[in-house]
Design an enzyme around this catalytic site. Structure first.
Site, PDB file in Angstrom:
ATOM      1  N   ARG A  53       0.865  -1.179   0.000  1.00  0.00           N
ATOM      2  CA  ARG A  53       0.000   0.000   0.000  1.00  0.00           C
ATOM      3  C   ARG A  53       0.900   1.226   0.000  1.00  0.00           C
ATOM      4  O   ARG A  53       2.115   1.126   0.112  1.00  0.00           O
ATOM      5  CB  ARG A  53      -1.014  -0.003   1.140  1.00  0.00           C
ATOM      6  CG  ARG A  53      -0.671  -0.635   2.452  1.00  0.00           C
ATOM      7  CD  ARG A  53       0.433   0.041   3.251  1.00  0.00           C
ATOM      8  NE  ARG A  53       0.214   1.485   3.387  1.00  0.00           N
ATOM      9  CZ  ARG A  53       1.152   2.356   3.646  1.00  0.00           C
ATOM     10  NH1 ARG A  53       2.426   1.966   3.786  1.00  0.00           N
ATOM     11  NH2 ARG A  53       0.905   3.641   3.759  1.00  0.00           N
ATOM     12  N   GLY A  54       0.259   2.410  -0.112  1.00  0.00           N
ATOM     13  CA  GLY A  54       1.039   3.642  -0.268  1.00  0.00           C
ATOM     14  C   GLY A  54       1.141   3.931  -1.761  1.00  0.00           C
ATOM     15  O   GLY A  54       1.513   3.036  -2.545  1.00  0.00           O
ATOM     16  N   ALA A  55       0.804   5.161  -2.153  1.00  0.00           N
ATOM     17  CA  ALA A  55       0.627   5.476  -3.579  1.00  0.00           C
ATOM     18  C   ALA A  55       1.832   5.091  -4.455  1.00  0.00           C
ATOM     19  O   ALA A  55       1.666   4.360  -5.442  1.00  0.00           O
ATOM     20  CB  ALA A  55       0.278   6.951  -3.722  1.00  0.00           C
ATOM     21  N   ARG A  96      -7.212  -0.468  -6.905  1.00  0.00           N
ATOM     22  CA  ARG A  96      -7.550   0.604  -5.947  1.00  0.00           C
ATOM     23  C   ARG A  96      -7.755   1.889  -6.749  1.00  0.00           C
ATOM     24  O   ARG A  96      -6.991   2.148  -7.690  1.00  0.00           O
ATOM     25  CB  ARG A  96      -6.433   0.797  -4.890  1.00  0.00           C
ATOM     26  CG  ARG A  96      -6.376  -0.360  -3.890  1.00  0.00           C
ATOM     27  CD  ARG A  96      -5.479  -0.045  -2.708  1.00  0.00           C
ATOM     28  NE  ARG A  96      -6.128   0.833  -1.746  1.00  0.00           N
ATOM     29  CZ  ARG A  96      -5.490   1.350  -0.688  1.00  0.00           C
ATOM     30  NH1 ARG A  96      -4.211   1.099  -0.483  1.00  0.00           N
ATOM     31  NH2 ARG A  96      -6.137   2.130   0.166  1.00  0.00           N
ATOM     32  N   GLN A 198      -1.913   2.591   9.969  1.00  0.00           N
ATOM     33  CA  GLN A 198      -0.631   2.692   9.258  1.00  0.00           C
ATOM     34  C   GLN A 198       0.429   3.371  10.124  1.00  0.00           C
ATOM     35  O   GLN A 198       1.618   3.053  10.042  1.00  0.00           O
ATOM     36  CB  GLN A 198      -0.800   3.493   7.956  1.00  0.00           C
ATOM     37  CG  GLN A 198      -1.491   2.758   6.829  1.00  0.00           C
ATOM     38  CD  GLN A 198      -2.987   2.951   6.834  1.00  0.00           C
ATOM     39  OE1 GLN A 198      -3.590   3.278   7.858  1.00  0.00           O
ATOM     40  NE2 GLN A 198      -3.614   2.734   5.696  1.00  0.00           N
ATOM     41  N   ASP A 239      -1.901  10.849  -2.197  1.00  0.00           N
ATOM     42  CA  ASP A 239      -2.322   9.801  -3.136  1.00  0.00           C
ATOM     43  C   ASP A 239      -2.655  10.376  -4.499  1.00  0.00           C
ATOM     44  O   ASP A 239      -2.558   9.695  -5.512  1.00  0.00           O
ATOM     45  CB  ASP A 239      -3.528   9.040  -2.581  1.00  0.00           C
ATOM     46  CG  ASP A 239      -3.044   8.091  -1.508  1.00  0.00           C
ATOM     47  OD1 ASP A 239      -2.830   8.534  -0.366  1.00  0.00           O
ATOM     48  OD2 ASP A 239      -2.820   6.909  -1.832  1.00  0.00           O
ATOM     49  N   ASN A 249      -5.295  12.483   0.429  1.00  0.00           N
ATOM     50  CA  ASN A 249      -4.374  11.653   1.227  1.00  0.00           C
ATOM     51  C   ASN A 249      -5.198  10.887   2.262  1.00  0.00           C
ATOM     52  O   ASN A 249      -6.431  11.015   2.317  1.00  0.00           O
ATOM     53  CB  ASN A 249      -3.297  12.525   1.883  1.00  0.00           C
ATOM     54  CG  ASN A 249      -2.188  11.680   2.497  1.00  0.00           C
ATOM     55  OD1 ASN A 249      -1.656  10.768   1.856  1.00  0.00           O
ATOM     56  ND2 ASN A 249      -1.829  11.949   3.741  1.00  0.00           N
ATOM     57  N   LYS A 250      -4.526  10.128   3.069  1.00  0.00           N
ATOM     58  CA  LYS A 250      -5.182   9.259   4.058  1.00  0.00           C
ATOM     59  C   LYS A 250      -6.216  10.013   4.869  1.00  0.00           C
ATOM     60  O   LYS A 250      -5.979  11.153   5.291  1.00  0.00           O
ATOM     61  CB  LYS A 250      -4.097   8.667   4.968  1.00  0.00           C
ATOM     62  CG  LYS A 250      -4.561   7.721   6.046  1.00  0.00           C
ATOM     63  CD  LYS A 250      -5.462   6.614   5.560  1.00  0.00           C
ATOM     64  CE  LYS A 250      -4.896   5.788   4.438  1.00  0.00           C
ATOM     65  NZ  LYS A 250      -5.898   4.885   3.804  1.00  0.00           N
TER      66      LYS A 250
HETATM   67  O1  MRU Z   1      -4.469   3.225   2.201  1.00  0.00           O
HETATM   68  P1  MRU Z   1      -2.991   3.438   2.065  1.00  0.00           P
HETATM   69  O2  MRU Z   1      -2.210   2.910   3.226  1.00  0.00           O
HETATM   70  O3  MRU Z   1      -2.481   2.952   0.725  1.00  0.00           O
HETATM   71  O4  MRU Z   1      -2.835   5.006   2.074  1.00  0.00           O
HETATM   72  C1  MRU Z   1      -1.547   5.556   2.004  1.00  0.00           C
HETATM   73  C2  MRU Z   1      -1.526   7.025   2.137  1.00  0.00           C
HETATM   74  O5  MRU Z   1      -2.535   7.683   2.228  1.00  0.00           O
HETATM   75  C3  MRU Z   1      -0.185   7.690   2.043  1.00  0.00           C
HETATM   76  O6  MRU Z   1      -0.140   8.819   2.857  1.00  0.00           O
HETATM   77  C4  MRU Z   1       0.065   8.101   0.596  1.00  0.00           C
HETATM   78  O7  MRU Z   1      -0.170   7.025  -0.270  1.00  0.00           O
HETATM   79  C5  MRU Z   1       1.435   8.610   0.401  1.00  0.00           C
HETATM   80  S1  MRU Z   1       2.623   7.331   0.572  1.00  0.00           S
HETATM   81  C6  MRU Z   1       4.134   7.976   0.166  1.00  0.00           C
END
Ligand code: MRU
Length: 345
Positions: A53-55, A96, A198, A239, A249-250
């Site tokens: 996970r993470g963009a 996603r 996270q 994201d 973002n999250k």
């Molecule tokens: O749902 P996730 O864990 O994939 O969400 C991740 C985030 O929101 C991060 O802050 C974002 O992707 C940036 S990661 C460098």
């Protein structure tokens, strides 16, 4: 399907023996467990189920998945291989919806596939490796830019996990924190990041692995922490960034930005240019992923005929006017609400 590549210095994704090893982030911090994948649908499932996970990491995983697809289907006597790869790309694109890095990486791979000469398999593997390496380099560079901006700031709060686990390596927001910490010791706070945690499971683990002390807070303690005067900057990843500088973002990032404004705390977003969706004029059109109620609804309420459901949007959009600076590998845009980020194109 399990193995443990390299001694851990936090690698979310490792390409080895023509397979993709994916660190299962659902099992951290208790278990460091890698799964090896040889097909694109398996990688799509790993993205959907949040093993990875993470963009930026999602984008890199998707790039490797396209390479796996070409490796699986390409053969001189298979006239259908391009259609089979296209079908895999469709599956990956549905994994996603919010992180634009996924669609960016798929389009880079598709373009390369359309234009390349020579062996498609080697070409696609090399392109995915390049995307991965470029992301690490971008993170390191953004780390220095961000650390310059922070100067002597002492208190830093981050949200979610925007570290090595969420990227090719080093991290975006955590990359800036790493670089800033190398220059002088700071007070680093991480929000637990409900409901998936996270922050509590990944960010503080990653910091501890790197010998960086940090303090975990419940998300609901953020206002009081800011009121105490202990925080100078909030530093987050993204994201998807719209052309006007709005940032998805999250979930919880928007709340932090509103609180930051009230308390005179500054807000920094750190993301590679692959996170900017230049075609999206503002954040209102960004698709926000909704995940299952079961991520936090107690089992007790999950029975048939239950009157209780849960609403679980996993991202939110922070308007550009609440952001002081967006840091990318092409430079920093201060006060993005003035001109947006199109100058970075
Ligand atoms: O749902 P996730 O864990 O994939 O969400 C991740 C985030 O929101 C991060 O802050 C974002 O992707 C940036 S990661 C460098």
């Amino acid at each position: 399907m399990s193995s443990s590549p390299n001694k851990l210095k936090v690698h979310a994704l490792v390409w080895q023996d023509r397979q993709l090893s994916v660190l299962d982030q659902r099992q951290l911090p208790e278990q460091v467990h890698y799964d090896n994948f040889a097909t694109a649908p398996e990688v799509a499932e790993a993205i959907k189920s949040m093993r990875v996970r993470g963009a930026p990491a999602i984008g890199i995983a998707a790039a490797y998945a396209v390479a796996l697809s070409v490796q699986q289907h390409y053969a001189a006597d298979n006239t259908e291989w391009r259609q089979q790869v296209a079908a895999d790309i469709t599956i990956l694109a549905a994994s996603r919806p919010t992180a634009v890095n996924l669609f960016w990486a798929l389009s880079v791979m598709q373009e390369k596939l359309a234009l390349m000469t020579g062996s498609p398999v080697i070409n696609m593997i090399n392109t995915a490796l390049e995307i991965h390496q470029q992301d690490i380099a971008a993170n390191q560079y953004m780390g220095e830019i961000g650390a310059d901006i922070l100067a002597d700031a002492q208190g830093l709060l981050t949200h979610c996990n925007a570290g090595a686990l969420a990227t090719g390596g080093y991290g975006t927001a955590l990359g800036v924190i790493r670089s800033a910490q190398k220059r002088k010791a700071r007070d680093i706070f991480a929000g637990e990041t409900r409901p998936w945690l996270q922050g509590a499971r990944l960010t503080v683990w990653e910091l501890a692995e790197d010998n960086i002390p940090a303090t975990l807070i419940a998300d609901s303690a953020a206002a009081m922490l800011m009121q105490s005067g202990k925080i100078d900057w909030i530093i987050v990843g993204a994201d998807r960034i719209a052309a006007n500088g709005d940032v998805a973002n999250k979930i919880g990032t928007y709340s932090l930005a509103v609180l930051a404004k009230h308390h005179g705390v500054k807000m920094m977003v750190v993301a590679p240019v692959s996170t900017i969706d230049f075609a999206m004029p503002n954040g209102r059109q960004i698709e926000i992923e909704q995940r299952a109620a079961s991520e936090f609804l107690p089992d007790y309420y999950a029975q048939e005929n239950s009157l209780i459901d849960a609403w679980n949007p996993v991202f939110d959009v922070t308007p550009a006017e609440l952001i002081n600076v967006i840091v990318t590998e092409r430079g920093a845009v201060f006060n993005p609400f003035e001109q947006g980020v199109s100058e970075l194109k």
